[in-house]
Design a protein around this motif. Structure first.
Motif, short mmCIF file in Angstrom:
data_model
loop_
_atom_site.label_atom_id
_atom_site.label_comp_id
_atom_site.label_asym_id
_atom_site.label_seq_id
_atom_site.Cartn_x
_atom_site.Cartn_y
_atom_site.Cartn_z
N LEU A 67 0.83 -1.21 0.00
CA LEU A 67 0.00 0.00 0.00
C LEU A 67 0.86 1.26 0.00
CD1 LEU A 67 -3.07 -0.65 2.32
CD2 LEU A 67 -3.03 -0.32 -0.14
N PHE A 68 2.06 1.14 0.61
CA PHE A 68 2.99 2.26 0.54
C PHE A 68 3.34 2.55 -0.92
CE2 PHE A 68 7.42 3.75 0.42
CZ PHE A 68 7.26 4.94 1.09
N PHE B 237 1.53 1.66 -3.45
CA PHE B 237 0.27 2.11 -4.05
C PHE B 237 0.12 3.62 -3.87
CE2 PHE B 237 -4.28 2.58 -4.51
CZ PHE B 237 -4.65 1.58 -5.39
N LYS B 238 0.44 4.09 -2.64
CA LYS B 238 0.32 5.51 -2.32
C LYS B 238 1.30 6.33 -3.16
CE LYS B 238 -1.17 8.88 0.50
NZ LYS B 238 -0.31 9.95 0.02
N GLN B 239 2.54 5.79 -3.29
CA GLN B 239 3.53 6.47 -4.12
C GLN B 239 3.02 6.63 -5.54
OE1 GLN B 239 7.21 7.02 -3.28
NE2 GLN B 239 6.17 7.21 -1.31
N TRP C 145 -0.03 6.52 -6.54
CA TRP C 145 -1.20 7.41 -6.49
C TRP C 145 -0.76 8.87 -6.56
CZ3 TRP C 145 -6.50 6.07 -5.35
CH2 TRP C 145 -7.32 7.15 -5.05
N ASP C 146 0.28 9.20 -5.75
CA ASP C 146 0.72 10.59 -5.67
C ASP C 146 1.48 11.02 -6.92
OD1 ASP C 146 -0.41 10.72 -3.23
OD2 ASP C 146 1.44 10.39 -2.10
N TRP D 292 -0.55 -4.30 -7.14
CA TRP D 292 -1.73 -4.66 -6.33
C TRP D 292 -2.70 -5.49 -7.15
CZ3 TRP D 292 -2.20 -4.03 -1.24
CH2 TRP D 292 -3.47 -4.19 -0.67
N PRO E 273 -9.18 -0.57 -2.71
CA PRO E 273 -8.25 0.48 -3.15
C PRO E 273 -8.28 0.70 -4.66
CG PRO E 273 -7.18 -0.96 -1.58
CD PRO E 273 -8.52 -1.55 -1.83
N HIS F 264 -9.26 9.61 -7.20
CA HIS F 264 -8.02 10.13 -7.76
C HIS F 264 -8.30 11.26 -8.74
CE1 HIS F 264 -4.07 10.05 -9.79
NE2 HIS F 264 -3.64 9.66 -8.59
N TYR G 245 7.18 -4.20 -4.80
CA TYR G 245 5.77 -4.06 -4.42
C TYR G 245 4.94 -5.24 -4.96
CZ TYR G 245 7.31 0.62 -3.25
OH TYR G 245 7.98 1.68 -2.72
#
Lengths: 176, 423
Positions: B29-30, B32-34, B36-37, B47, B99, B107, B382
């Motif tokens: 998820l970390f 995933f967040k990267q 995402w940003d 994922w 997610p 998003h 990941y």
């Protein structure tokens, strides 16, 4: 009496039949077989039989079908009469695949059928066992073990005594 | 029976799986967040690969259970129970899927993963998704609200059918009421249609629509074949482990393993048949709307071989030829370590197959000129974190389910046939 084919013994029920087969196997006989009108689970192991050799025939059939399919397409479309179809190359392993695959299946099936005949020693029109009226009852309710005279360990007296010891009844010698 | 000791062992395994799962999920998820940003899709695909892998196993188990019910198969009764435990993962997988479902709604670029979700996304060459006639034609199906409804419906079918089958089968253990099994059989004959449709829609929505230009009528069947292979392999490994740990000791016979091995061979051939047929039809028809999907899995825009060519070859020789030739041998199907080795091999290549289906994509060139770039093959940490993390949760769900029921369906009328099964 003419030359002997072997000795047959009958058994009263399936467990006795099954365990008798194990004893014959353990006694070291090679040329012998069990006869019943229905399949007995685990009998091949009780008889000490190895796995069937039929898969080898199937595999050989499959491999020859595959290469035959490959080579006829190559020979016809790329070598003997080069032909452009749909802008595709003269030869590629992709488009002959249906033929290779069909021939693999067809010749595997032929290999299996042929292998079954060969390993079962078929066709066999005559077997001395049919000389015995008792043996004919195998297609009814009789369970029979037959030890053949060509077995190295065969001895008319000792083998008969052995079959009696392992619980055989109606023991008789079958003429060839 | 020493059920106390086995249960506490199961507890430990479940607990370890839960901890490993949470750690893996946090790492994934970390990433995933990267992604995402930064607007980077690759960690998000990790994922999707993780979800796809474990979902395919659960779906395959759901199919196997229903097929066995419908055909009144008696030999796999003891194995069916393990499938029922495996199916406990569906509700967890729905939560883990959220997610991905959040991307179109939360998003700034709804089309981050599935690029058709944002009409402003640029296409390679020229234009945007919104201007693309092919998208305009497909938009009644490919739009975000319908996509979300389908996702909920697909998981709804999986959860409902698997939940009922589990409840009825577990209920038979305590009550001995055979009507449970009649109900399960009736539901399975309908459920096979429902799960097939749900699975096909899932494969189209989540994997095929990544390249929404492309279409293939074989795609649902491909996912079915892949799921069955994965489920049978996972089931075999699971049964062997359970037999070694005592749950199925003396219960799992050579004949059961042999038949699962035969099924593994069957679905190896079936997977190849489907995958090749898909390729072959597109190859023969030679229409650009379809061939590009295979082109990017073979070469770059300029025609040079790319990394996917090697992966494609790996699939042909590793996912088909090697397991096929190994499984032809009787010994491979009965010698435990060989079967387990082939099953692990198939699962590993199943992951590669998912990579091959998910990751490659056409990307716009930096100057947005003619041509395109192909997203190349890579294994990111990941990916591994997502596979392990989601797997940990699935195994936790399975261990949790194992405490609720007997290791085998003790009061199923077919249990004796299954226990005494011989080749």
């Amino acid at each position: 009496m003419s030359e002997s084919y072997g000795i047959i013994a009958s058994f009263p029920n399936t467990p006795a039949f099954f365990h008798a087969a194990e004893k014959v196997r353990d006694a070291g006989y090679k040329k012998w077989d069990t006869y019943s009108s229905f399949p007995v689970h685990g009998m091949p192991a009780a008889q000490g039989q190895p796995r069937s050799k039929v898969p080898v025939f199937t595999f050989c059939g499959g491999v020859s079908g595959f290469s035959l399919g490959l080579s006829i397409v190559w020979f016809m479309n790329a070598f003997n009469y080069p032909l452009i179809v749909g802008g595709q190359p003269f030869f590629s392993p992709v488009f002959p695949f249906p033929i290779m695959y069909e021939l693999t299946i067809l010749l595997s099936a032929f290999g299996t059928l042929g292998g079954m005949f060969i390993t079962n020693l078929l066709p066999q029109h005559y077997n001395s066992l049919f000389n015995s009226d008792k043996f004919l009852e195998v297609s009814g309710d009789r369970l029979v073990i037959a030890i053949e005279a060509r077995d190295g360990q065969y001895d008319p007296v000792a083998t008969r005594r052995f079959l009696e010891e392992i619980g055989g009844t109606d023991i008789e010698e079958v003429s060839a | 029976m020493s059920s106390d000791t086995t249960n506490s062992k199961g507890n430990n395994v479940g607990l370890i799986a839960l901890v490993v799962g949470i750690v893996g999920i946090v790492i994934a998820l970390f990433g995933f967040k990267q992604g995402w940003d930064n607007g980077d899709v690759r960690p998000i695909m990790s994922w999707l690969i993780g979800i796809g892998f474990w979902l395919s196993i659960a779906i395959g188990m759901l199919f196997l259970t229903q097929i066995w019910y419908v055909f009144h198969a008696r030999w796999p009764t003891i194995i069916r129970r393990q499938c029922e435990h495996g199916m406990a993962a569906f509700p967890y997988l729905l939560v883990l899927f959220l997610p991905l479902l959040a991307i179109p709604f939360l998003h700034e670029n709804p089309g981050l993963l599935w690029k058709w979700m944002d009409g402003h996304n640029a296409l390679p060459g020229h234009g945007t998704v919104g201007e693309d006639p092919l998208y305009q034609w497909k938009s009644p199906f490919l739009n975000i609200p319908f996509f979300a409804i389908r996702a909920v419906g697909i998981f709804g079918v999986f959860i409902l059918v698997s939940g009922l089958l589990r409840r009825w089968s577990f209920n038979t253990d305590t009550t001995g009421d055979v009507n449970n099994l009649h109900n399960a059989r009736r539901l399975s004959s309908l459920g096979l249609f429902l799960t097939s449709i749900a699975m096909t829609l899932g494969a189209i929505d989540w994997f095929k629509s990544l390249e929404y230009h492309w279409f293939s009528t074989m795609y649902g069947v491909w996912f079915f074949a892949a799921s069955m292979r994965a489920a049978i392999s996972a089931l075999l490994i699971l049964c062997v482990i359970l037999a070694a740990k005592g749950y199925l000791k003396g219960i799992l016979k050579q004949a059961h393993r042999y038949d699962l091995g035969c099924l593994m061979l069957t679905f190896t051939i079936f997977w190849t048949y489907i995958s090749f047929s898909q390729y072959f039809l597109i190859y023969s028809a030679n229409i650009p709307e379809e061939t590009f999907w295979y082109n990017i899995r073979e070469m770059n825009f300029d025609g040079t071989r790319n990394s996917w060519w090697w992966v494609s070859m790996g699939l042909i020789f590793g996912h088909f030829l090697t397991p096929f030739l190994c499984l032809l041998w009787y010994k491979t199907k009965v010698v435990v370590w060989r079967t387990v080795l082939v099953a692990c091999w198939i699962l590993a290549f199943h992951v590669l197959d998912l990579y091959w289906n998910i990751v490659p994509g056409k990307m716009v060139t930096p100057d947005h000129g003619p041509g395109y770039l192909v997203r190349q093959f890579s294994i990111s940490p990941y990916d591994i974190a997502a596979l392990i993390g989601i797997g940990g949760i699935c195994i936790f769900a399975m261990c949790r389910s194992m405490k609720k029921a007997e290791p085998i369906p003790v009061r199923d009328p077919n249990i004796l046939t299954s226990l005494n099964y011989t080749e």
